[in-house]
Design an enzyme around this catalytic site. Sequence first.
Site, PDB file in Angstrom:
ATOM      1  CB  CYS A  77       1.145  -3.822   5.389  1.00  0.00           C
ATOM      2  SG  CYS A  77      -0.259  -4.773   6.037  1.00  0.00           S
ATOM      3  CG  HIS A 122      -0.229  -0.005   2.542  1.00  0.00           C
ATOM      4  ND1 HIS A 122       0.190   1.152   3.155  1.00  0.00           N
ATOM      5  CD2 HIS A 122       0.142  -1.017   3.361  1.00  0.00           C
ATOM      6  CE1 HIS A 122       0.768   0.857   4.303  1.00  0.00           C
ATOM      7  NE2 HIS A 122       0.764  -0.458   4.455  1.00  0.00           N
TER       8      HIS A 122
END
Length: 237
Positions: free
Chosen positions: A182, A166
């Site tokens: 992440c 992301h």
Amino acid sequence: MPFRPLAAALSLVILGACASAPIPMLPVQNPDYAAVQDGDILIPAVHPRFLNEHSVRQEVDYEGGEAPGTIVVDTHARKLYHVHEGGRATRYAIGTGPEGRALRGQTTVGAKREWPGWTPTQNMIRQMPELYAEFAGGLEGGLENPLGARALYLYRNGKDTMYRIHGTIDNASVGRATSAGCIRLFNQDIIHLYNNVERGARVKVRSLEESRRLEGEWFDDEDGDIQPPLLVSEVTG
């Protein structure tokens, strides 16, 4: 009267010194990381202080052996490759954290989202309630959302692994081990990757052994920034 020529001469020296003084130069903005109007949201430019030869997006020679279209994540060297035909790949800098290093093996891009919403995991809320408890109900997409402009959702065997590739609202974190878990990129980079990746694309995460064999042993300097192996001797010597 005798002092006027001297005063005039001194004034010329002072003016000459002023004229020859160096003019401070503003950092040059890399056009790939300029501000981007994305719908009704203006994504800020990435400040040049966060951009260097290791952090900017580049097309490079690639010898990893994966098939074209594969995304290769190296959490140890903090790089991400999107593999192309002809032994080439686009390389991006990433930020990740201890939980991100727990991501192993192969996944696929199970979903893609523009300006995704975000909800902290129960584990995040339990470990750091002072940071995450207020967002337990979720946070809508936007410039205040930690997932940034785009997200690729990683699936394994048809199930969401809860890992994401992301964007980020914290450009200083790219290249560092500061993410909650992440894989994060500059917003400008995740948009570029998002536009060139299909749903269902294979995602491979390198092991430490693979990373050292292909990239060498990268390390963190005293400021927490990732540094290439060739500087190890300079630091330790």
